[in-house]
Motif scaffolding. Sequence first.
Motif, short mmCIF file in Angstrom:
data_model
loop_
_atom_site.label_atom_id
_atom_site.label_comp_id
_atom_site.label_asym_id
_atom_site.label_seq_id
_atom_site.Cartn_x
_atom_site.Cartn_y
_atom_site.Cartn_z
N LEU A 1 0.82 -1.19 0.00
CA LEU A 1 0.00 0.00 0.00
C LEU A 1 0.87 1.25 0.00
CD1 LEU A 1 -2.77 -1.17 2.51
CD2 LEU A 1 -2.97 -0.94 0.03
N ARG A 2 1.93 1.22 0.81
CA ARG A 2 2.84 2.37 0.82
C ARG A 2 3.47 2.59 -0.55
NH1 ARG A 2 4.45 0.45 6.17
NH2 ARG A 2 3.51 1.87 7.68
N ALA A 3 3.84 1.50 -1.21
CA ALA A 3 4.45 1.60 -2.54
C ALA A 3 3.50 2.25 -3.54
CB ALA A 3 4.88 0.22 -3.03
N ALA A 4 2.20 2.15 -3.28
CA ALA A 4 1.19 2.77 -4.14
C ALA A 4 0.87 4.20 -3.71
CB ALA A 4 -0.08 1.93 -4.15
N GLY A 5 1.60 4.70 -2.69
CA GLY A 5 1.38 6.06 -2.23
C GLY A 5 0.24 6.21 -1.24
N LEU A 6 -0.21 5.10 -0.66
CA LEU A 6 -1.31 5.13 0.29
C LEU A 6 -0.78 4.99 1.71
CD1 LEU A 6 -3.70 2.75 -1.66
CD2 LEU A 6 -3.70 5.25 -1.66
N THR A 7 -1.64 5.30 2.68
CA THR A 7 -1.28 5.18 4.09
C THR A 7 -2.02 3.97 4.68
OG1 THR A 7 -1.02 7.56 4.26
CG2 THR A 7 -1.27 6.35 6.32
N PRO A 8 -1.30 2.87 4.91
CA PRO A 8 -1.98 1.70 5.47
C PRO A 8 -2.40 1.92 6.92
CG PRO A 8 0.35 1.23 5.02
CD PRO A 8 0.10 2.64 4.64
N VAL A 9 -3.54 1.37 7.28
CA VAL A 9 -4.06 1.43 8.65
C VAL A 9 -4.18 -0.01 9.14
CG1 VAL A 9 -6.00 2.11 10.10
CG2 VAL A 9 -5.35 3.53 8.13
N ARG A 10 -3.60 -0.30 10.30
CA ARG A 10 -3.70 -1.62 10.92
C ARG A 10 -4.86 -1.61 11.90
NH1 ARG A 10 0.44 -5.27 10.98
NH2 ARG A 10 -0.04 -5.79 13.13
N GLU A 11 -5.68 -2.65 11.86
CA GLU A 11 -6.85 -2.77 12.72
C GLU A 11 -6.78 -4.13 13.41
OE1 GLU A 11 -11.00 -1.19 11.51
OE2 GLU A 11 -10.86 -3.25 10.81
N PRO A 12 -6.02 -4.23 14.53
CA PRO A 12 -5.86 -5.52 15.20
C PRO A 12 -7.14 -5.94 15.94
CG PRO A 12 -4.65 -3.82 16.38
CD PRO A 12 -5.25 -3.16 15.16
N PHE A 13 -7.32 -7.26 16.03
CA PHE A 13 -8.45 -7.80 16.79
C PHE A 13 -8.11 -9.21 17.23
CE2 PHE A 13 -9.17 -8.92 12.41
CZ PHE A 13 -9.69 -10.21 12.44
N SER A 14 -8.85 -9.74 18.15
CA SER A 14 -8.69 -11.11 18.63
C SER A 14 -9.90 -11.91 18.17
CB SER A 14 -8.59 -11.11 20.15
OG SER A 14 -8.42 -12.43 20.61
N ALA A 15 -9.64 -13.06 17.56
CA ALA A 15 -10.73 -13.90 17.06
C ALA A 15 -10.78 -15.20 17.85
CB ALA A 15 -10.52 -14.20 15.58
N ALA A 16 -11.98 -15.65 18.16
CA ALA A 16 -12.17 -16.93 18.83
C ALA A 16 -12.07 -18.03 17.79
CB ALA A 16 -13.52 -16.97 19.52
N THR A 17 -11.15 -18.97 17.98
CA THR A 17 -10.96 -20.07 17.03
C THR A 17 -10.99 -21.39 17.79
OG1 THR A 17 -8.55 -20.32 17.19
CG2 THR A 17 -9.37 -18.54 15.77
N PRO A 18 -11.06 -22.52 17.10
CA PRO A 18 -11.00 -23.81 17.80
C PRO A 18 -9.70 -23.97 18.59
CG PRO A 18 -11.83 -24.12 15.58
CD PRO A 18 -11.38 -22.69 15.68
N ALA A 19 -8.65 -23.24 18.21
CA ALA A 19 -7.37 -23.32 18.93
C ALA A 19 -7.30 -22.27 20.04
CB ALA A 19 -6.22 -23.12 17.95
N GLY A 20 -8.39 -21.58 20.30
CA GLY A 20 -8.40 -20.51 21.30
C GLY A 20 -8.34 -19.15 20.64
N ALA A 21 -8.15 -18.12 21.44
CA ALA A 21 -8.08 -16.76 20.91
C ALA A 21 -6.81 -16.59 20.08
CB ALA A 21 -8.10 -15.75 22.04
N VAL A 22 -6.96 -16.00 18.90
CA VAL A 22 -5.82 -15.75 18.00
C VAL A 22 -5.84 -14.28 17.61
CG1 VAL A 22 -4.79 -16.30 15.77
CG2 VAL A 22 -5.85 -18.11 17.12
N GLU A 23 -4.69 -13.63 17.78
CA GLU A 23 -4.58 -12.23 17.38
C GLU A 23 -4.50 -12.15 15.86
OE1 GLU A 23 -4.87 -9.71 19.61
OE2 GLU A 23 -5.25 -11.37 20.97
N MET A 24 -5.32 -11.28 15.28
CA MET A 24 -5.36 -11.08 13.83
C MET A 24 -5.33 -9.58 13.55
SD MET A 24 -8.08 -13.90 12.59
CE MET A 24 -7.97 -15.58 13.13
N CYS A 25 -5.29 -9.23 12.28
CA CYS A 25 -5.20 -7.82 11.95
C CYS A 25 -5.77 -7.56 10.56
CB CYS A 25 -3.74 -7.38 12.00
SG CYS A 25 -3.52 -5.62 11.75
N ASN A 26 -6.65 -6.58 10.44
CA ASN A 26 -7.07 -6.08 9.14
C ASN A 26 -6.11 -4.97 8.75
OD1 ASN A 26 -9.46 -7.63 8.84
ND2 ASN A 26 -10.53 -6.25 10.23
N VAL A 27 -5.82 -4.85 7.48
CA VAL A 27 -5.00 -3.75 6.97
C VAL A 27 -5.77 -3.14 5.82
CG1 VAL A 27 -2.80 -3.11 5.92
CG2 VAL A 27 -2.88 -4.98 7.57
N TRP A 28 -5.92 -1.81 5.86
CA TRP A 28 -6.69 -1.14 4.82
C TRP A 28 -6.12 0.25 4.55
CZ3 TRP A 28 -9.12 3.36 6.37
CH2 TRP A 28 -9.30 3.52 7.74
#
Length: 70
Positions: A1-28
């Motif tokens: 995204l930076r290479a395209a001249g944009l400003t990436p935004v990270r949006e972290p969250f925790s998701a409930a999975t069969p393996a327990g809580a897993v930290e994930m992140c949206n980037v937009w």
Amino acid sequence: LRAAGLTPVREPFSAATPAGAVEMCNVWAEVPATNGDARAAVVELGSHFDTKRIEGFVGANDGASSTAVL
């Protein structure tokens, strides 16, 4: 995204999975309208990639192919 001249935004969250809580992140990033019209239509392009937590697992084509296309 930076290479395209944009400003990436990270949006972290925790998701409930069969393996327990897993930290994930949206980037937009926002691409502003080029004609100055604040009412410009919103278009979203989205993708995801997966991680399998299986011992010995190397990967599969669907793991990130749509992300690679974007």
